[in-house]
Design an enzyme around this catalytic site. Sequence first.
Site, short mmCIF file in Angstrom:
data_model
loop_
_atom_site.label_atom_id
_atom_site.label_comp_id
_atom_site.label_asym_id
_atom_site.label_seq_id
_atom_site.Cartn_x
_atom_site.Cartn_y
_atom_site.Cartn_z
N ASP A 40 0.59 -1.29 -0.15
CA ASP A 40 -0.08 -0.02 0.09
C ASP A 40 0.93 1.34 -0.03
O ASP A 40 1.66 1.39 0.94
CB ASP A 40 -0.83 -0.01 1.19
CG ASP A 40 -2.09 0.85 1.21
OD1 ASP A 40 -2.11 2.23 0.81
OD2 ASP A 40 -3.15 0.51 1.30
N SER A 81 -7.27 3.80 -1.01
CA SER A 81 -7.03 2.73 -0.85
C SER A 81 -8.11 1.76 -1.16
O SER A 81 -8.41 0.77 -1.76
CB SER A 81 -6.45 2.22 0.50
OG SER A 81 -4.95 2.69 0.54
N THR A 134 -8.01 -1.94 1.94
CA THR A 134 -7.48 -3.07 1.13
C THR A 134 -7.97 -4.49 1.13
O THR A 134 -8.58 -5.11 0.22
CB THR A 134 -5.84 -2.94 0.78
OG1 THR A 134 -5.52 -1.65 0.75
CG2 THR A 134 -5.42 -3.75 -0.18
N GLU A 248 -1.09 -8.08 1.89
CA GLU A 248 -0.68 -6.49 1.95
C GLU A 248 0.18 -5.99 2.85
O GLU A 248 0.11 -6.25 4.28
CB GLU A 248 -2.00 -5.78 2.20
CG GLU A 248 -1.90 -4.11 1.99
CD GLU A 248 -3.09 -3.33 2.73
OE1 GLU A 248 -3.14 -2.22 2.01
OE2 GLU A 248 -3.71 -3.44 3.43
N ASP A 253 1.98 2.52 3.45
CA ASP A 253 1.16 3.86 3.21
C ASP A 253 1.21 4.81 4.45
O ASP A 253 1.27 5.91 4.28
CB ASP A 253 -0.03 3.35 2.99
CG ASP A 253 -1.06 4.33 2.92
OD1 ASP A 253 -1.22 5.31 1.83
OD2 ASP A 253 -2.02 4.37 3.62
N HIS A 257 1.97 8.67 5.08
CA HIS A 257 1.32 9.88 5.24
C HIS A 257 1.81 10.34 6.46
O HIS A 257 1.57 11.71 6.66
CB HIS A 257 -0.22 9.20 5.85
CG HIS A 257 -1.10 8.66 4.90
ND1 HIS A 257 -1.83 9.57 3.97
CD2 HIS A 257 -1.24 7.51 4.35
CE1 HIS A 257 -2.63 8.94 3.22
NE2 HIS A 257 -2.57 7.63 3.34
N ASP A 295 -1.46 0.27 -4.81
CA ASP A 295 -2.99 0.66 -5.17
C ASP A 295 -2.51 2.18 -5.60
O ASP A 295 -3.37 2.70 -6.35
CB ASP A 295 -3.77 0.64 -4.00
CG ASP A 295 -3.13 1.23 -2.71
OD1 ASP A 295 -1.95 1.30 -2.43
OD2 ASP A 295 -3.93 1.05 -1.74
N HIS A 296 -1.70 2.71 -5.07
CA HIS A 296 -1.25 4.12 -5.34
C HIS A 296 0.26 4.43 -4.74
O HIS A 296 0.64 3.61 -3.81
CB HIS A 296 -2.30 5.28 -4.96
CG HIS A 296 -2.68 4.81 -3.58
ND1 HIS A 296 -1.66 5.54 -2.44
CD2 HIS A 296 -3.38 4.40 -2.76
CE1 HIS A 296 -2.09 4.94 -1.28
NE2 HIS A 296 -3.27 4.32 -1.63
ZN LIG Z 1 -3.21 6.07 2.33
#
Ligand SMILES: [Zn+2]
Length: 358
Positions: A40, A81, A134, A248, A253, A257, A295-296
């Site tokens: 993620d 997500s 996710t 995952e 992720d 952040h 996912d990004h």
């Molecule tokens: Zn995120």
Amino acid sequence: MKKTVLLTVAVLALLSCNKIVTPEETEVKKPKNIILMIGDGTGLSQISAAQYFGKTPSNYTRFPITGLINTSSESDLITDSAAGATAFASGIRTYNGAIGVDVDTTKVQNMVELVSQKGMQTGLIATSSITHATPACFFAHSKSRDFHEEIAAQLPTSEINFFAGAGLQYFNKREDGKNLLDDFSENGFSIDTLKLEAMPNAKKAGYLLADKSMPKAMEGRGNFLKDASLLAVQRLSQNEKGFFMMVEGSQIDWGGHDNDAPYLISELLDFDSTIGAILDFAEKNGETLVVVTADHETGGFTLASDGDDYNSIQPTFSTHGHSATMVPVFAYGPGAEIFSGIYKNSEIFHKIKTLLQE
Ligand SMILES: [Zn+2]
């Protein structure tokens, strides 16, 4: 007339003994098992960090096939997500926040529902709550990723055969007072809330090892992700008709952040070592497709130089949110070749679908 027939026969004869095979016609091998690994928030800089900050060679470099995906959602240029995982799990683009539903909030079939109809077993592993966006997209349908209790309630009766992660509080300390641990046993699940230990006699196995999220890798999570993935593989690979599993690395992720490079990099290295263990299995097994993607990207992370010192990397961030940068796809095993190229995130689902055995 006679001439035409003769010519046709001649051409057919020529074709049958000297058939030119175009790449489109080449038979793509179909895998028995499929393992989808989602880091993620993992963009190219995050992955590159493994090469500069890891103590061992990065397992990402072991993949023979690479591609790139555009990660936008239906509602936004920059996905979250939930929409990102719905694209992978169900093959559609939807609005940010959606769990397994389309833009009209209608439920869409997911990969787990699809492959279980073919007799494949299924597994889910995450370092977040198992109800987090996710993993949720692989067993639940909900208008919003925030409805953790609604999402949790769908897990006991889903087609999942194995899961490991956190989120215990959404099952046994619910606002509606229900204890879903009872629902699990009614549906053939044995649940362990204390430790990751094989349950060979359990019909289905679930591990809920923390109330909300698993600890950070830096704060004592140990080898949970790798060990849970190997435990799943050990169990699910006993199934004659194969398995589908989603793993995952959820907290890469979160490091993004937080703009916290040590957090991000330690999570990435944990995911990288899990990729290594999965690839070791796939190499031995020979019938397993491994697809790794994200996912990004999160954080607008980059490996910039430390001032003018080109021999020193200063990891930097440009946002506390996600970015629209394309993210890489890595593939290994039977069918891996169809994952090269540049395409939309939702194509991951469709590519996997074309590889499912009849
Ligand atoms: Zn995120």
